[in-house]
Structure formats: structure tokens, C-alpha cells
Design a protein around this motif. Structure first.
Motif, PDB file in Angstrom:
ATOM      1  N   SER A   1       0.841  -1.218   0.000  1.00 13.03           N
ATOM      2  CA  SER A   1       0.000   0.000   0.000  1.00 13.03           C
ATOM      3  C   SER A   1       0.869   1.259   0.000  1.00 13.03           C
ATOM      4  CB  SER A   1      -0.893   0.044   1.233  1.00 13.03           C
ATOM      5  OG  SER A   1      -1.839  -0.963   1.158  1.00 13.03           O
ATOM      6  N   CYS A   2       1.987   1.196   0.689  1.00 14.46           N
ATOM      7  CA  CYS A   2       2.873   2.374   0.732  1.00 14.46           C
ATOM      8  C   CYS A   2       3.358   2.705  -0.680  1.00 14.46           C
ATOM      9  CB  CYS A   2       4.055   2.137   1.676  1.00 14.46           C
ATOM     10  SG  CYS A   2       4.904   0.582   1.428  1.00 14.46           S
ATOM     11  N   THR A   3       3.800   1.702  -1.402  1.00 10.04           N
ATOM     12  CA  THR A   3       4.332   1.946  -2.747  1.00 10.04           C
ATOM     13  C   THR A   3       3.227   2.390  -3.701  1.00 10.04           C
ATOM     14  OG1 THR A   3       6.096   0.373  -2.385  1.00 10.04           O
ATOM     15  CG2 THR A   3       5.567   0.874  -4.675  1.00 10.04           C
ATOM     16  N   SER A   4       2.050   1.781  -3.581  1.00  9.28           N
ATOM     17  CA  SER A   4       0.987   2.155  -4.525  1.00  9.28           C
ATOM     18  C   SER A   4       0.471   3.563  -4.268  1.00  9.28           C
ATOM     19  CB  SER A   4      -0.152   1.139  -4.511  1.00  9.28           C
ATOM     20  OG  SER A   4      -0.759   1.133  -3.249  1.00  9.28           O
ATOM     21  N   SER A   5       0.723   4.114  -3.072  1.00  6.94           N
ATOM     22  CA  SER A   5       0.276   5.490  -2.815  1.00  6.94           C
ATOM     23  C   SER A   5       1.425   6.495  -2.914  1.00  6.94           C
ATOM     24  CB  SER A   5      -0.376   5.580  -1.429  1.00  6.94           C
ATOM     25  OG  SER A   5       0.493   5.105  -0.445  1.00  6.94           O
ATOM     26  N   CYS A   6       2.633   6.008  -3.166  1.00  9.34           N
ATOM     27  CA  CYS A   6       3.818   6.891  -3.165  1.00  9.34           C
ATOM     28  C   CYS A   6       3.892   7.736  -4.444  1.00  9.34           C
ATOM     29  CB  CYS A   6       5.076   6.038  -3.020  1.00  9.34           C
ATOM     30  SG  CYS A   6       6.595   7.008  -3.091  1.00  9.34           S
ATOM     31  N   ILE A   7       3.871   9.057  -4.262  1.00  9.92           N
ATOM     32  CA  ILE A   7       3.880   9.927  -5.444  1.00  9.92           C
ATOM     33  C   ILE A   7       5.229   9.871  -6.169  1.00  9.92           C
ATOM     34  CG2 ILE A   7       2.089  11.521  -4.678  1.00  9.92           C
ATOM     35  CD1 ILE A   7       4.324  13.436  -3.826  1.00  9.92           C
TER      36      ILE A   7
ATOM     37  N   VAL B   1       6.761   8.380 -10.503  1.00 11.55           N
ATOM     38  CA  VAL B   1       7.716   8.999 -11.437  1.00 11.55           C
ATOM     39  C   VAL B   1       8.994   8.155 -11.552  1.00 11.55           C
ATOM     40  CG1 VAL B   1       8.969  11.130 -11.976  1.00 11.55           C
ATOM     41  CG2 VAL B   1       6.831  11.246 -10.683  1.00 11.55           C
ATOM     42  N   TYR B   2       9.500   7.712 -10.381  1.00 15.43           N
ATOM     43  CA  TYR B   2      10.699   6.860 -10.348  1.00 15.43           C
ATOM     44  C   TYR B   2      10.281   5.486  -9.844  1.00 15.43           C
ATOM     45  CZ  TYR B   2      13.310  11.245 -10.488  1.00 15.43           C
ATOM     46  OH  TYR B   2      13.802  12.460 -10.826  1.00 15.43           O
ATOM     47  N   GLU B   3      10.037   4.588 -10.784  1.00 20.99           N
ATOM     48  CA  GLU B   3       9.564   3.266 -10.390  1.00 20.99           C
ATOM     49  C   GLU B   3      10.543   2.540  -9.477  1.00 20.99           C
ATOM     50  OE1 GLU B   3       7.932  -0.387 -12.824  1.00 20.99           O
ATOM     51  OE2 GLU B   3       7.682   1.503 -13.910  1.00 20.99           O
ATOM     52  N   SER B   4      11.832   2.915  -9.613  1.00 20.66           N
ATOM     53  CA  SER B   4      12.846   2.223  -8.804  1.00 20.66           C
ATOM     54  C   SER B   4      12.770   2.604  -7.327  1.00 20.66           C
ATOM     55  CB  SER B   4      14.238   2.521  -9.347  1.00 20.66           C
ATOM     56  OG  SER B   4      14.445   3.914  -9.326  1.00 20.66           O
ATOM     57  N   PHE B   5      12.111   3.727  -7.022  1.00 23.56           N
ATOM     58  CA  PHE B   5      11.956   4.107  -5.614  1.00 23.56           C
ATOM     59  C   PHE B   5      10.710   3.420  -5.068  1.00 23.56           C
ATOM     60  CE2 PHE B   5      10.307   6.747  -2.173  1.00 23.56           C
ATOM     61  CZ  PHE B   5      11.429   6.810  -1.356  1.00 23.56           C
ATOM     62  N   ASN B   6      10.927   2.500  -4.144  1.00 25.50           N
ATOM     63  CA  ASN B   6       9.837   1.618  -3.732  1.00 25.50           C
ATOM     64  C   ASN B   6       9.910   1.380  -2.215  1.00 25.50           C
ATOM     65  OD1 ASN B   6       8.393  -0.828  -3.182  1.00 25.50           O
ATOM     66  ND2 ASN B   6       8.418  -1.289  -5.361  1.00 25.50           N
ATOM     67  N   PRO B   7       9.084   2.103  -1.439  1.00 28.03           N
ATOM     68  CA  PRO B   7       9.157   1.957   0.020  1.00 28.03           C
ATOM     69  C   PRO B   7       8.957   0.523   0.509  1.00 28.03           C
ATOM     70  CG  PRO B   7       7.501   3.626  -0.611  1.00 28.03           C
ATOM     71  CD  PRO B   7       8.108   3.108  -1.872  1.00 28.03           C
ATOM     72  N   ARG B   8       8.051  -0.209  -0.132  1.00 33.27           N
ATOM     73  CA  ARG B   8       7.853  -1.608   0.298  1.00 33.27           C
ATOM     74  C   ARG B   8       9.142  -2.408   0.171  1.00 33.27           C
ATOM     75  NH1 ARG B   8       7.427  -6.441  -1.869  1.00 33.27           N
ATOM     76  NH2 ARG B   8       7.495  -5.668  -4.005  1.00 33.27           N
TER      77      ARG B   8
ATOM     78  N   CYS C   1      12.547  10.642  -1.436  1.00 28.31           N
ATOM     79  CA  CYS C   1      11.246  10.789  -0.752  1.00 28.31           C
ATOM     80  C   CYS C   1      10.890  12.270  -0.609  1.00 28.31           C
ATOM     81  CB  CYS C   1      11.342  10.128   0.627  1.00 28.31           C
ATOM     82  SG  CYS C   1       9.922  10.448   1.675  1.00 28.31           S
ATOM     83  N   SER C   2       9.636  12.587  -0.893  1.00 20.56           N
ATOM     84  CA  SER C   2       9.208  13.986  -0.811  1.00 20.56           C
ATOM     85  C   SER C   2       8.550  14.315   0.531  1.00 20.56           C
ATOM     86  CB  SER C   2       8.218  14.285  -1.940  1.00 20.56           C
ATOM     87  OG  SER C   2       7.012  13.599  -1.665  1.00 20.56           O
ATOM     88  N   SER C   3       8.541  13.370   1.447  1.00 23.96           N
ATOM     89  CA  SER C   3       7.928  13.541   2.795  1.00 23.96           C
ATOM     90  C   SER C   3       6.445  13.889   2.707  1.00 23.96           C
ATOM     91  CB  SER C   3       8.628  14.639   3.609  1.00 23.96           C
ATOM     92  OG  SER C   3       9.980  14.687   3.401  1.00 23.96           O
ATOM     93  N   CYS C   4       5.744  13.304   1.765  1.00 23.62           N
ATOM     94  CA  CYS C   4       4.329  13.668   1.606  1.00 23.62           C
ATOM     95  C   CYS C   4       3.427  12.991   2.639  1.00 23.62           C
ATOM     96  CB  CYS C   4       3.852  13.325   0.197  1.00 23.62           C
ATOM     97  SG  CYS C   4       3.668  11.551  -0.072  1.00 23.62           S
ATOM     98  N   SER C   5       3.911  11.928   3.283  1.00 21.94           N
ATOM     99  CA  SER C   5       3.161  11.209   4.343  1.00 21.94           C
ATOM    100  C   SER C   5       2.033  10.305   3.860  1.00 21.94           C
ATOM    101  CB  SER C   5       2.550  12.186   5.366  1.00 21.94           C
ATOM    102  OG  SER C   5       3.505  12.597   6.259  1.00 21.94           O
ATOM    103  N   LYS C   6       1.883  10.170   2.544  1.00 18.09           N
ATOM    104  CA  LYS C   6       0.793   9.307   2.079  1.00 18.09           C
ATOM    105  C   LYS C   6       0.981   7.861   2.549  1.00 18.09           C
ATOM    106  CE  LYS C   6      -1.688  10.599  -1.849  1.00 18.09           C
ATOM    107  NZ  LYS C   6      -1.915  10.297  -3.256  1.00 18.09           N
ATOM    108  N   CYS C   7       2.226   7.407   2.515  1.00 17.20           N
ATOM    109  CA  CYS C   7       2.485   6.025   2.945  1.00 17.20           C
ATOM    110  C   CYS C   7       2.149   5.845   4.424  1.00 17.20           C
ATOM    111  CB  CYS C   7       3.938   5.646   2.682  1.00 17.20           C
ATOM    112  SG  CYS C   7       5.127   6.765   3.453  1.00 17.20           S
ATOM    113  N   VAL C   8       2.333   6.912   5.199  1.00 16.38           N
ATOM    114  CA  VAL C   8       2.035   6.848   6.641  1.00 16.38           C
ATOM    115  C   VAL C   8       0.528   6.665   6.822  1.00 16.38           C
ATOM    116  CG1 VAL C   8       2.267   8.048   8.849  1.00 16.38           C
ATOM    117  CG2 VAL C   8       3.988   8.411   7.067  1.00 16.38           C
ATOM    118  N   GLU C   9      -0.233   7.431   6.050  1.00 15.54           N
ATOM    119  CA  GLU C   9      -1.696   7.358   6.159  1.00 15.54           C
ATOM    120  C   GLU C   9      -2.241   6.016   5.689  1.00 15.54           C
ATOM    121  OE1 GLU C   9      -3.089  10.616   3.815  1.00 15.54           O
ATOM    122  OE2 GLU C   9      -2.137  12.081   5.127  1.00 15.54           O
ATOM    123  N   ARG C  10      -1.614   5.448   4.652  1.00  7.92           N
ATOM    124  CA  ARG C  10      -2.204   4.263   4.019  1.00  7.92           C
ATOM    125  C   ARG C  10      -1.748   2.929   4.622  1.00  7.92           C
ATOM    126  NH1 ARG C  10      -3.599   5.349  -1.403  1.00  7.92           N
ATOM    127  NH2 ARG C  10      -4.242   3.191  -1.603  1.00  7.92           N
ATOM    128  N   CYS C  11      -0.674   2.939   5.385  1.00 13.11           N
ATOM    129  CA  CYS C  11      -0.151   1.654   5.887  1.00 13.11           C
ATOM    130  C   CYS C  11      -1.122   1.013   6.879  1.00 13.11           C
ATOM    131  CB  CYS C  11       1.204   1.878   6.556  1.00 13.11           C
ATOM    132  SG  CYS C  11       1.818   0.383   7.345  1.00 13.11           S
TER     133      CYS C  11
END
Ligand code: SF4
Ligand code: SF4
Length: 147
Positions: free
Chosen positions: A21-27, A31-38, A58-68
Motif C-alpha cells: 500500500s505504501c508503494t501504490s500510494s507513493c507519489i 515517477v521513479y519506479e525504482s523508488f519503492n518503500p515496500r 522521498c518527498s515527505s508527503c506522508s501518504k504512505c504513513v496514512e495508508r499503511c
């Protein structure tokens, strides 16, 4: 590595179920498929070493925090990785240095130009001016952070 990350405020990686979920919500991942929090988290848990991915993307957008769903807080792990990179003596990527230099010039993350103020005027916004007092404070903070 996990205890070192925890010391720097990273969330509990061992709670990660690799749902993605973190990767699928990561902005940034869009753009950079190679950047993958999961994958960042998975590789730390599996191999107990610094991942090869660049934590400075990482742009510190916090989406991954909300979605995990496990409340792992992936962003906190990425921020801790930055700190560890710095502690280990790795240089900042040149784009980060350029970004900081820009902030030192005006306190803004982009160059202040006549064109940007013209666009603001058309949108009915006030003219953007450099706040010298605030800028000095920003420079002081950056200087104390080693820039
Ligand atoms: S969303 Fe949370 S549980 Fe899912 S992969 Fe990312 S960190 Fe792990
Ligand atoms: S905080 Fe970073 S890792 Fe998390 S979704 Fe935003 S850009 Fe991606």
C-alpha cells in the motif's frame, strides 16, 4: 540495522506485511519506479543492511504513513535512513545541495522571478518578497545543520 533505525525514530519494520500500500500510494514511485518503500523495508528486514535505493528521493508527503494498514510509518524509516547515510559519511546527492543553496539565497524552494510574481498578480495574489529577517533565521538553521 533495525536497532540503529529505531534509535533514529523509525517505525516498527517487523510489523510490515509487505502489502505494498505504501508503494501504490507513493507519489515519487509514480515517477521513479525504482523508488519503492515496500522494497526498502523488505530488503532491510531480509538482509539487515542499508538498501541501495536513494532515501533522498522521498518527498515527505506522508501518504504512505496514512495508508499503511500496519501503522509501520514507512516515511519515518526513510528519514532514519537519511540520518544513517549522513552519519556514515555519505555525501548528500548534488541535487540536495543545489536545493539547499537555493533556499539559502531567498528562503524559497524556487528562484524568485518577475514571471512568478506576474503569475501571482494574475491570480490575485500578493507580490512575493524576500523576508530578510526570516531568511537570516533560515540561514542560521542551515549553518547549524552543516550547510
Ligand atoms: S503499507 Fe505498511 S505493511 Fe504494507 S508494505 Fe508498506 S510498510 Fe509494509
Ligand atoms: S512520504 Fe516518501 S515514501 Fe512515503 S509516500 Fe510520500 S514520497 Fe513516498
Amino acid at each position: 540495522m533495525i536497532s540503529r533505525l529505531r534509535e533514529k525514530g523509525a517505525g516498527d519494520l517487523l510489523k510490515c506485511i509487505q502489502c505494498g500500500s505504501c508503494t501504490s500510494s507513493c507519489i515519487v514511485n509514480t515517477v521513479y519506479e525504482s523508488f519503492n518503500p515496500r522494497r526498502i523495508i523488505g530488503s532491510i528486514v531480509r538482509f539487515n543492511k542499508l538498501p541501495e535505493q536513494d532515501p533522498w528521493l522521498c518527498s515527505s508527503c506522508s501518504k504512505c504513513v496514512e495508508r499503511c494498514p500496519q501503522r509501520v510509518n514507512p516515511m519515518s524509516i526513510i528519514m532514519a535512513l537519511r540520518m544513517i547515510n549522513y552519519e556514515d559519511g555519505n555525501a548528500f546527492p548534488s541535487r540536495v545541495v543545489e536545493f539547499v543553496e537555493q533556499i539559502k539565497k531567498s528562503g524559497l524552494i524556487f528562484p524568485l522571478s518577475k514571471e512568478s510574481n506576474e503569475k501571482r498578480r494574475l491570480l490575485g495574489l500578493s507580490e512575493l518578497k524576500i523576508d530578510e529577517e526570516g531568511l537570516n533565521e533560515v540561514r542560521k538553521i542551515l549553518s547549524e545543520a552543516g550547510f
